[in-house]
Scaffold this motif. Structure first.
Motif, PDB file in Angstrom:
ATOM      1  N   GLU A   1       0.835  -1.204   0.000  1.00 45.68           N
ATOM      2  CA  GLU A   1       0.000   0.000   0.000  1.00 45.68           C
ATOM      3  C   GLU A   1       0.872   1.257   0.000  1.00 45.68           C
ATOM      4  O   GLU A   1       0.540   2.247  -0.652  1.00 45.68           O
ATOM      5  CB  GLU A   1      -0.932  -0.004   1.219  1.00 45.68           C
ATOM      6  N   GLY A   2       1.982   1.227   0.720  1.00 43.98           N
ATOM      7  CA  GLY A   2       2.910   2.351   0.730  1.00 43.98           C
ATOM      8  C   GLY A   2       3.519   2.594  -0.644  1.00 43.98           C
ATOM      9  O   GLY A   2       3.685   3.751  -1.073  1.00 43.98           O
ATOM     10  N   ILE A   3       3.830   1.515  -1.358  1.00 44.74           N
ATOM     11  CA  ILE A   3       4.340   1.639  -2.733  1.00 44.74           C
ATOM     12  C   ILE A   3       3.280   2.298  -3.604  1.00 44.74           C
ATOM     13  O   ILE A   3       3.565   3.228  -4.368  1.00 44.74           O
ATOM     14  CB  ILE A   3       4.718   0.259  -3.315  1.00 44.74           C
ATOM     15  N   ARG A   4       2.062   1.819  -3.484  1.00 44.17           N
ATOM     16  CA  ARG A   4       0.954   2.392  -4.267  1.00 44.17           C
ATOM     17  C   ARG A   4       0.822   3.883  -3.996  1.00 44.17           C
ATOM     18  O   ARG A   4       0.720   4.690  -4.921  1.00 44.17           O
ATOM     19  CB  ARG A   4      -0.353   1.673  -3.906  1.00 44.17           C
ATOM     20  N   ASP A   5       0.832   4.254  -2.728  1.00 47.81           N
ATOM     21  CA  ASP A   5       0.677   5.658  -2.363  1.00 47.81           C
ATOM     22  C   ASP A   5       1.858   6.501  -2.832  1.00 47.81           C
ATOM     23  O   ASP A   5       1.674   7.638  -3.286  1.00 47.81           O
ATOM     24  CB  ASP A   5       0.496   5.786  -0.855  1.00 47.81           C
ATOM     25  N   ALA A   6       3.059   5.943  -2.735  1.00 47.02           N
ATOM     26  CA  ALA A   6       4.249   6.671  -3.196  1.00 47.02           C
ATOM     27  C   ALA A   6       4.164   6.942  -4.696  1.00 47.02           C
ATOM     28  O   ALA A   6       4.507   8.034  -5.161  1.00 47.02           O
ATOM     29  CB  ALA A   6       5.513   5.888  -2.867  1.00 47.02           C
ATOM     30  N   LEU A   7       3.690   5.957  -5.454  1.00 48.81           N
ATOM     31  CA  LEU A   7       3.555   6.132  -6.906  1.00 48.81           C
ATOM     32  C   LEU A   7       2.460   7.142  -7.252  1.00 48.81           C
ATOM     33  O   LEU A   7       2.582   7.876  -8.226  1.00 48.81           O
ATOM     34  CB  LEU A   7       3.270   4.786  -7.589  1.00 48.81           C
TER      35      LEU A   7
ATOM     36  N   LEU B   1      12.140   0.207 -12.274  1.00 46.06           N
ATOM     37  CA  LEU B   1      11.328  -0.929 -11.854  1.00 46.06           C
ATOM     38  C   LEU B   1       9.860  -0.579 -12.061  1.00 46.06           C
ATOM     39  O   LEU B   1       9.427   0.500 -11.666  1.00 46.06           O
ATOM     40  CB  LEU B   1      11.594  -1.216 -10.364  1.00 46.06           C
ATOM     41  N   ASP B   2       9.114  -1.486 -12.655  1.00 44.14           N
ATOM     42  CA  ASP B   2       7.682  -1.247 -12.853  1.00 44.14           C
ATOM     43  C   ASP B   2       6.938  -1.608 -11.566  1.00 44.14           C
ATOM     44  O   ASP B   2       6.258  -2.630 -11.472  1.00 44.14           O
ATOM     45  CB  ASP B   2       7.155  -2.044 -14.046  1.00 44.14           C
ATOM     46  N   ALA B   3       7.109  -0.751 -10.575  1.00 38.25           N
ATOM     47  CA  ALA B   3       6.544  -0.996  -9.247  1.00 38.25           C
ATOM     48  C   ALA B   3       5.022  -1.056  -9.275  1.00 38.25           C
ATOM     49  O   ALA B   3       4.413  -1.823  -8.521  1.00 38.25           O
ATOM     50  CB  ALA B   3       7.018   0.078  -8.273  1.00 38.25           C
ATOM     51  N   ALA B   4       4.398  -0.277 -10.143  1.00 41.10           N
ATOM     52  CA  ALA B   4       2.930  -0.291 -10.233  1.00 41.10           C
ATOM     53  C   ALA B   4       2.439  -1.677 -10.650  1.00 41.10           C
ATOM     54  O   ALA B   4       1.487  -2.209 -10.064  1.00 41.10           O
ATOM     55  CB  ALA B   4       2.455   0.764 -11.219  1.00 41.10           C
ATOM     56  N   GLN B   5       3.086  -2.272 -11.626  1.00 42.89           N
ATOM     57  CA  GLN B   5       2.693  -3.605 -12.075  1.00 42.89           C
ATOM     58  C   GLN B   5       2.930  -4.637 -10.971  1.00 42.89           C
ATOM     59  O   GLN B   5       2.109  -5.524 -10.760  1.00 42.89           O
ATOM     60  CB  GLN B   5       3.469  -3.994 -13.330  1.00 42.89           C
ATOM     61  N   LEU B   6       4.015  -4.496 -10.255  1.00 43.93           N
ATOM     62  CA  LEU B   6       4.317  -5.445  -9.182  1.00 43.93           C
ATOM     63  C   LEU B   6       3.298  -5.371  -8.049  1.00 43.93           C
ATOM     64  O   LEU B   6       2.855  -6.412  -7.544  1.00 43.93           O
ATOM     65  CB  LEU B   6       5.736  -5.217  -8.648  1.00 43.93           C
ATOM     66  N   PHE B   7       2.904  -4.160  -7.640  1.00 44.57           N
ATOM     67  CA  PHE B   7       1.931  -4.117  -6.541  1.00 44.57           C
ATOM     68  C   PHE B   7       0.567  -4.606  -7.010  1.00 44.57           C
ATOM     69  O   PHE B   7      -0.176  -5.217  -6.238  1.00 44.57           O
ATOM     70  CB  PHE B   7       1.891  -2.760  -5.816  1.00 44.57           C
ATOM     71  N   LYS B   8       0.225  -4.411  -8.281  1.00 45.46           N
ATOM     72  CA  LYS B   8      -1.043  -4.956  -8.803  1.00 45.46           C
ATOM     73  C   LYS B   8      -1.027  -6.482  -8.735  1.00 45.46           C
ATOM     74  O   LYS B   8      -2.011  -7.111  -8.339  1.00 45.46           O
ATOM     75  CB  LYS B   8      -1.266  -4.500 -10.240  1.00 45.46           C
ATOM     76  N   HIS B   9       0.091  -7.072  -9.141  1.00 47.62           N
ATOM     77  CA  HIS B   9       0.210  -8.530  -9.078  1.00 47.62           C
ATOM     78  C   HIS B   9       0.141  -9.021  -7.627  1.00 47.62           C
ATOM     79  O   HIS B   9      -0.472 -10.057  -7.356  1.00 47.62           O
ATOM     80  CB  HIS B   9       1.515  -8.996  -9.725  1.00 47.62           C
ATOM     81  N   ALA B  10       0.756  -8.287  -6.717  1.00 48.89           N
ATOM     82  CA  ALA B  10       0.731  -8.684  -5.309  1.00 48.89           C
ATOM     83  C   ALA B  10      -0.702  -8.722  -4.778  1.00 48.89           C
ATOM     84  O   ALA B  10      -1.094  -9.672  -4.096  1.00 48.89           O
ATOM     85  CB  ALA B  10       1.582  -7.730  -4.474  1.00 48.89           C
ATOM     86  N   PHE B  11      -1.490  -7.707  -5.099  1.00 42.54           N
ATOM     87  CA  PHE B  11      -2.872  -7.691  -4.621  1.00 42.54           C
ATOM     88  C   PHE B  11      -3.708  -8.774  -5.297  1.00 42.54           C
ATOM     89  O   PHE B  11      -4.594  -9.361  -4.674  1.00 42.54           O
ATOM     90  CB  PHE B  11      -3.492  -6.302  -4.798  1.00 42.54           C
ATOM     91  N   ALA B  12      -3.402  -9.091  -6.547  1.00 43.29           N
ATOM     92  CA  ALA B  12      -4.112 -10.183  -7.225  1.00 43.29           C
ATOM     93  C   ALA B  12      -3.789 -11.522  -6.567  1.00 43.29           C
ATOM     94  O   ALA B  12      -4.682 -12.354  -6.371  1.00 43.29           O
ATOM     95  CB  ALA B  12      -3.740 -10.214  -8.706  1.00 43.29           C
ATOM     96  N   LEU B  13      -2.524 -11.724  -6.205  1.00 40.99           N
ATOM     97  CA  LEU B  13      -2.147 -12.958  -5.512  1.00 40.99           C
ATOM     98  C   LEU B  13      -2.831 -13.062  -4.156  1.00 40.99           C
ATOM     99  O   LEU B  13      -3.340 -14.126  -3.777  1.00 40.99           O
ATOM    100  CB  LEU B  13      -0.624 -13.008  -5.333  1.00 40.99           C
TER     101      LEU B  13
END
Length: 126
Positions: free
Chosen positions: A5-11, A21-33
């Motif tokens: 969530e902190g990554i999302r907010d930082a972006l 690093l495509d951090a937005a794509q990574l946090f989306k995948h994390a929430f999907a998992l």
């Protein structure tokens, strides 16, 4: 999931805070998992793992231009920053380069895994 969530907010606040690093794509995948683990009974109790496999080519495939060492270094720094930010979250983040992966496979001397690692390395020269 506070780290993700902190990554999302930082972006949201600074879209350029991760430039390599495509951090937005990574946090989306994390929430999907995370969602999959909570929705499917057969996954209950399992720890979801977001496995980030990346290449560090010597040249950009499309342009043939060399990839500068600074870009590779910045990418690795951002991976470490991302990993530190999400450490301890419900979704575990693991990063590995193709070189590291193939090296680990190469330690299986005499096996089909070893042969596959050699074939991939020969074909793609990662």
């Amino acid at each position: 999931m506070k780290g993700f969530e902190g990554i999302r907010d930082a972006l949201r606040d600074d879209p350029a805070c991760y430039s390599r690093l495509d951090a937005a794509q990574l946090f989306k995948h994390a929430f999907a998992l995370r969602t999959a683990v909570h929705r499917r009974r057969e996954y209950l109790g399992l720890t979801p793992i977001l496995y980030y496999l990346f290449a560090e080519p010597g040249i950009w495939p499309k342009t043939g231009e060399p990839v500068d060492a600074g870009s590779k270094s910045r990418h690795r720094q951002e991976i470490e920053q991302f990993a530190a930010a999400v450490a301890g979250d419900e979704v575990r983040f693991v990063a590995c380069s193709y070189r590291q992966l193939l090296a680990s496979w190469s330690r299986h001397a005499g096996s089909s895994i070893h042969a596959h690692a050699e074939a991939v390395a020969e074909r793609f020269s990662p």
